[in-house]
Design a protein around this motif. Structure first.
Motif, PDB file in Angstrom:
ATOM      1  N   ASP A   1       0.525  -1.611  -0.133  1.00  0.00           N
ATOM      2  CA  ASP A   1       0.135  -0.435  -0.046  1.00  0.00           C
ATOM      3  C   ASP A   1       0.441   1.253  -0.101  1.00  0.00           C
ATOM      4  N   ARG A   2       1.622   1.363  -0.423  1.00  0.00           N
ATOM      5  CA  ARG A   2       2.653   2.765  -0.216  1.00  0.00           C
ATOM      6  C   ARG A   2       3.191   2.940  -1.922  1.00  0.00           C
ATOM      7  N   ASP A   3       2.395   4.757  -1.017  1.00  0.00           N
ATOM      8  CA  ASP A   3       3.269   5.205  -2.203  1.00  0.00           C
ATOM      9  C   ASP A   3       4.036   6.317  -2.931  1.00  0.00           C
ATOM     10  N   THR A   4       4.949   6.844  -3.642  1.00  0.00           N
ATOM     11  CA  THR A   4       5.263   7.024  -3.777  1.00  0.00           C
ATOM     12  C   THR A   4       5.888   8.431  -4.716  1.00  0.00           C
ATOM     13  N   ILE A   5       5.557  10.044  -4.356  1.00  0.00           N
ATOM     14  CA  ILE A   5       5.519  10.448  -5.805  1.00  0.00           C
ATOM     15  C   ILE A   5       6.902  12.111  -5.004  1.00  0.00           C
ATOM     16  N   LYS A   6       8.100  11.837  -5.718  1.00  0.00           N
ATOM     17  CA  LYS A   6       9.061  12.383  -6.012  1.00  0.00           C
ATOM     18  C   LYS A   6       8.752  13.377  -7.641  1.00  0.00           C
ATOM     19  N   THR A   7       9.085  14.873  -6.626  1.00  0.00           N
ATOM     20  CA  THR A   7       9.092  16.685  -7.779  1.00  0.00           C
ATOM     21  C   THR A   7      10.364  16.755  -7.450  1.00  0.00           C
ATOM     22  N   THR A   8      11.075  17.183  -8.561  1.00  0.00           N
ATOM     23  CA  THR A   8      12.104  17.638  -8.471  1.00  0.00           C
ATOM     24  C   THR A   8      11.627  19.644  -8.411  1.00  0.00           C
ATOM     25  N   VAL A   9      12.527  20.466  -7.683  1.00  0.00           N
ATOM     26  CA  VAL A   9      11.655  21.859  -7.861  1.00  0.00           C
ATOM     27  C   VAL A   9      12.500  23.021  -7.754  1.00  0.00           C
ATOM     28  N   THR A  10      12.520  23.330  -9.061  1.00  0.00           N
ATOM     29  CA  THR A  10      13.948  24.789  -9.107  1.00  0.00           C
ATOM     30  C   THR A  10      13.703  26.045  -9.370  1.00  0.00           C
ATOM     31  N   ALA A  11      14.528  26.583  -9.246  1.00  0.00           N
ATOM     32  CA  ALA A  11      14.043  28.666  -8.893  1.00  0.00           C
ATOM     33  C   ALA A  11      15.229  29.121  -8.917  1.00  0.00           C
ATOM     34  N   PRO A  12      14.781  29.877  -9.608  1.00  0.00           N
ATOM     35  CA  PRO A  12      16.635  31.295  -9.530  1.00  0.00           C
ATOM     36  C   PRO A  12      16.351  31.988  -8.269  1.00  0.00           C
ATOM     37  N   ASP A  13      16.258  31.883  -7.300  1.00  0.00           N
ATOM     38  CA  ASP A  13      16.561  32.013  -6.188  1.00  0.00           C
ATOM     39  C   ASP A  13      16.240  31.150  -4.599  1.00  0.00           C
ATOM     40  N   VAL A  14      16.522  31.991  -3.477  1.00  0.00           N
ATOM     41  CA  VAL A  14      15.827  30.653  -2.481  1.00  0.00           C
ATOM     42  C   VAL A  14      14.090  31.014  -1.875  1.00  0.00           C
ATOM     43  N   GLU A  15      14.405  32.511  -2.365  1.00  0.00           N
ATOM     44  CA  GLU A  15      12.477  32.548  -1.757  1.00  0.00           C
ATOM     45  C   GLU A  15      11.448  31.867  -2.835  1.00  0.00           C
ATOM     46  N   MET A  16      11.991  32.157  -4.193  1.00  0.00           N
ATOM     47  CA  MET A  16      10.928  31.775  -5.271  1.00  0.00           C
ATOM     48  C   MET A  16      11.637  30.277  -4.581  1.00  0.00           C
ATOM     49  N   LEU A  17      12.025  29.562  -4.078  1.00  0.00           N
ATOM     50  CA  LEU A  17      12.673  28.081  -4.519  1.00  0.00           C
ATOM     51  C   LEU A  17      11.032  27.982  -3.352  1.00  0.00           C
ATOM     52  N   ASN A  18      11.004  28.635  -1.653  1.00  0.00           N
ATOM     53  CA  ASN A  18       9.987  28.063  -0.763  1.00  0.00           C
ATOM     54  C   ASN A  18       8.902  28.282  -1.381  1.00  0.00           C
ATOM     55  N   GLN A  19       8.744  29.396  -2.341  1.00  0.00           N
ATOM     56  CA  GLN A  19       7.454  29.768  -2.604  1.00  0.00           C
ATOM     57  C   GLN A  19       6.904  28.484  -3.644  1.00  0.00           C
ATOM     58  N   ARG A  20       7.545  28.284  -4.803  1.00  0.00           N
ATOM     59  CA  ARG A  20       7.222  26.758  -5.575  1.00  0.00           C
ATOM     60  C   ARG A  20       7.322  25.505  -4.761  1.00  0.00           C
ATOM     61  N   VAL A  21       8.234  25.267  -4.052  1.00  0.00           N
ATOM     62  CA  VAL A  21       7.892  24.055  -2.703  1.00  0.00           C
ATOM     63  C   VAL A  21       6.524  23.970  -1.968  1.00  0.00           C
ATOM     64  N   GLU A  22       6.546  24.560  -1.445  1.00  0.00           N
ATOM     65  CA  GLU A  22       5.137  25.288  -0.855  1.00  0.00           C
ATOM     66  C   GLU A  22       3.863  24.345  -1.820  1.00  0.00           C
ATOM     67  N   ALA A  23       4.154  25.046  -2.601  1.00  0.00           N
ATOM     68  CA  ALA A  23       3.080  24.934  -4.075  1.00  0.00           C
ATOM     69  C   ALA A  23       3.241  23.154  -4.320  1.00  0.00           C
ATOM     70  N   VAL A  24       4.324  23.093  -4.519  1.00  0.00           N
ATOM     71  CA  VAL A  24       4.099  21.949  -4.868  1.00  0.00           C
ATOM     72  C   VAL A  24       3.774  20.606  -3.820  1.00  0.00           C
ATOM     73  N   LYS A  25       4.437  20.533  -2.027  1.00  0.00           N
ATOM     74  CA  LYS A  25       3.832  19.999  -1.311  1.00  0.00           C
ATOM     75  C   LYS A  25       2.193  20.407  -1.548  1.00  0.00           C
ATOM     76  N   ASN A  26       1.338  21.150  -1.458  1.00  0.00           N
ATOM     77  CA  ASN A  26      -0.374  21.632  -1.446  1.00  0.00           C
ATOM     78  C   ASN A  26      -0.375  20.366  -3.156  1.00  0.00           C
ATOM     79  N   TYR A  27       0.340  20.543  -3.932  1.00  0.00           N
ATOM     80  CA  TYR A  27      -0.709  19.011  -4.964  1.00  0.00           C
ATOM     81  C   TYR A  27       0.090  17.932  -4.643  1.00  0.00           C
TER      82      TYR A  27
END
Length: 79
Positions: free
Chosen positions: A22-48
Motif C-alpha cells: 500500500d505504499r505510493d511514492t511521489i517525487k518532484t524536483t523543484v527549481t527556481a532562480p532564488d531561494v525565496e522563489m524556491l520556497n514558494q514553489r516547494v510550498e505549492a508543490v507540497k499542496n499539489y
C-alpha cells in the motif's frame, strides 16, 4: 549560468502508506532562480502532492488476490 536558468533545485518526496502493498511514492524536483522563489514553489508543490496522495488513497489495491487454487509453486497450478 545563463539568464532564465534556475540556480536552486530541491527534490520533494512524499511517501504514503507503510507496507509494500500500500505504499505510493511521489517525487518532484523543484527549481527556481532564488531561494525565496524556491520556497514558494516547494510550498505549492507540497499542496499539489497532498492532493495527489489523496487521489492515490482512493485507488486502493485489493487486500489480497486469492485464487481458488494453491499456487505456491508452478507444479500446483492446474491447466
Amino acid at each position: 549560468m545563463s539568464d532564465g536558468e534556475d540556480a536552486f533545485s530541491t527534490t520533494v518526496k512524499l511517501t504514503r502508506g507503510t507496507s509494500t502493498d500500500d505504499r505510493d511514492t511521489i517525487k518532484t524536483t523543484v527549481t527556481a532562480p532564488d531561494v525565496e522563489m524556491l520556497n514558494q514553489r516547494v510550498e505549492a508543490v507540497k499542496n499539489y502532492m497532498e492532493s495527489w496522495a489523496d487521489d492515490l488513497r482512493d485507488v486502493q489495491p485489493e487486500t489480497s488476490r486469492r485464487t481458488s487454487e494453491d499456487q505456491q509453486d508452478l507444479a500446483s497450478v492446474k491447466p
